[in-house]
Design a protein around this motif. Structure first.
Motif, short mmCIF file in Angstrom:
data_model
loop_
_atom_site.label_atom_id
_atom_site.label_comp_id
_atom_site.label_asym_id
_atom_site.label_seq_id
_atom_site.Cartn_x
_atom_site.Cartn_y
_atom_site.Cartn_z
N LEU A 200 0.83 -1.20 0.00
CA LEU A 200 0.00 0.00 0.00
C LEU A 200 0.86 1.26 0.00
O LEU A 200 0.59 2.22 -0.73
N LEU A 201 1.91 1.27 0.81
CA LEU A 201 2.82 2.42 0.87
C LEU A 201 3.53 2.64 -0.47
O LEU A 201 3.71 3.78 -0.91
N ILE A 202 3.93 1.55 -1.11
CA ILE A 202 4.59 1.66 -2.41
C ILE A 202 3.66 2.32 -3.42
O ILE A 202 4.06 3.22 -4.17
N LEU A 203 2.39 1.89 -3.45
CA LEU A 203 1.41 2.47 -4.37
C LEU A 203 1.15 3.95 -4.06
O LEU A 203 1.03 4.77 -4.98
N ILE A 204 1.08 4.27 -2.77
CA ILE A 204 0.84 5.66 -2.37
C ILE A 204 1.99 6.56 -2.80
O ILE A 204 1.78 7.63 -3.39
N PHE A 205 3.22 6.12 -2.54
CA PHE A 205 4.37 6.96 -2.90
C PHE A 205 4.58 7.01 -4.42
O PHE A 205 5.08 8.02 -4.94
N TYR A 206 4.19 5.96 -5.13
CA TYR A 206 4.25 6.00 -6.59
C TYR A 206 3.30 7.07 -7.13
O TYR A 206 3.67 7.86 -8.00
N ARG A 207 2.09 7.08 -6.57
CA ARG A 207 1.10 8.08 -6.98
C ARG A 207 1.56 9.49 -6.63
O ARG A 207 1.40 10.43 -7.42
N ARG A 208 2.15 9.65 -5.44
CA ARG A 208 2.62 10.96 -5.00
C ARG A 208 3.78 11.45 -5.88
O ARG A 208 3.88 12.63 -6.20
N THR A 209 4.65 10.53 -6.29
CA THR A 209 5.78 10.91 -7.15
C THR A 209 5.28 11.48 -8.46
O THR A 209 5.77 12.52 -8.92
N LYS A 210 4.32 10.81 -9.08
CA LYS A 210 3.75 11.30 -10.34
C LYS A 210 3.08 12.66 -10.14
O LYS A 210 3.24 13.58 -10.94
N ARG A 211 2.32 12.77 -9.04
CA ARG A 211 1.56 14.00 -8.78
C ARG A 211 2.47 15.17 -8.50
O ARG A 211 2.23 16.28 -8.99
N PHE A 212 3.55 14.97 -7.74
CA PHE A 212 4.44 16.07 -7.38
C PHE A 212 5.11 16.68 -8.60
O PHE A 212 5.25 17.89 -8.69
N TYR A 213 5.53 15.84 -9.56
CA TYR A 213 6.24 16.43 -10.69
C TYR A 213 5.30 17.13 -11.65
O TYR A 213 5.65 18.18 -12.22
N THR A 214 4.11 16.59 -11.86
CA THR A 214 3.15 17.31 -12.70
C THR A 214 2.74 18.62 -12.04
O THR A 214 2.58 19.64 -12.73
N TYR A 215 2.63 18.60 -10.72
CA TYR A 215 2.32 19.83 -9.98
C TYR A 215 3.45 20.83 -10.11
O TYR A 215 3.23 22.05 -10.25
N LYS A 216 4.68 20.34 -10.10
CA LYS A 216 5.85 21.22 -10.24
C LYS A 216 5.82 21.96 -11.57
O LYS A 216 6.10 23.16 -11.63
N VAL A 217 5.46 21.26 -12.64
CA VAL A 217 5.38 21.90 -13.96
C VAL A 217 4.34 23.01 -13.94
O VAL A 217 4.59 24.12 -14.43
N ARG A 218 3.18 22.74 -13.35
CA ARG A 218 2.12 23.76 -13.29
C ARG A 218 2.55 24.97 -12.48
O ARG A 218 2.28 26.12 -12.86
N VAL A 219 3.20 24.73 -11.35
CA VAL A 219 3.65 25.83 -10.49
C VAL A 219 4.68 26.70 -11.22
O VAL A 219 4.61 27.94 -11.15
N ILE A 220 5.61 26.09 -11.92
CA ILE A 220 6.62 26.85 -12.67
C ILE A 220 5.95 27.74 -13.71
O ILE A 220 6.27 28.93 -13.83
#
Length: 231
Positions: A200-220
């Protein structure tokens, strides 16, 4: 008095983080520390180093050193794996200006970013289909602009959380494999719960990794747009 002490403690922590760097703190030290803690609770061999002495101070120093160097290895390893396999960064910055991208959902916002991109790329065609190189060029131009003007604090925080999550999606599966091998002959309810929790933790952090970088692009892009309008 307690609130004053707490306030001073927070200020000291902030100044310490500025000196160390958010990326090093979250991406290296915290990710390594979390893996050591997970190994401790799963009773994996990795923690033997910090259990061989009765001196608490030495234990703390060994714990911090082990956390840092393990985090450093994980950070470098996960960076290579991301570049070769996951490609979270490459996918997020390579097609965010085109139709059907999963980075920018709002159509009006996408149009405003395309206008900025056309200005940067000196393109007159409003129906232009942007190549991978053009997407990345716009991304790096916006990123460099924020760095040059010292407006990238939020981007750095997002990048630090991204690095931590990326390290954990590499390290946790390794912990899970070692734990499974060590307990394969004596699997019980407790072991199965631990395995389920790890998955479960692996799936959560996988999802968070994808979300953080797409969010980073939007913020920039958003920060660049705001600063560009002010200027």
């Amino acid at each position: 008095a307690i609130f004053i002490m707490l306030y001073k403690g927070i200020n000291k922590m902030d100044s310490a983080l500025e000196k160390v760097g958010l990326y090093d703190f979250f991406g290296v030290f915290i990710s390594g520390m979390l893996v050591v803690v997970v190994c401790y609770y799963l009773n994996l061999p990795l923690v033997n180093l910090i259990e061989n002495t009765d001196n608490d101070i030495v234990n703390v120093i060994l714990f911090m050193l082990e956390s840092y160097f393990l985090g450093l290895i994980l950070q470098e390893t996960s960076s290579v794996i991301d570049k070769k396999c996951f490609k979270f960064r490459e996918k997020a910055r390579s097609y965010f200006l085109n139709d059907g991208n999963k980075i920018i959902d709002n159509e009006l916002e996408l149009k405003s970013f395309r206008k900025l991109a056309n200005t940067i790329l000196k393109i007159q065609d409003n129906n232009h289909i942007y190549s991978k190189n053009e997407n990345e060029y716009v991304y790096y131009q916006c990123k460099t602009f924020l760095e040059t003007h010292g407006k990238n604090d939020k981007v750095n925080r997002i990048n630090s959380l991204y690095a931590m999550s990326r390290s954990l999606i590499v390290s946790l599966p390794l912990c899970l494999i070692v734990y499974f091998i060590c307990n394969i002959k004596s699997l019980d309810i407790q072991n199965l719960i631990a395995i389920f929790t790890m998955v479960l933790l692996i799936l959560i952090f996988y999802r968070r990794t994808k979300r953080f970088y797409t969010y980073k692009v939007r913020v920039i892009l958003r920060h660049y747009k705001i600063l560009n309008e002010k200027n």
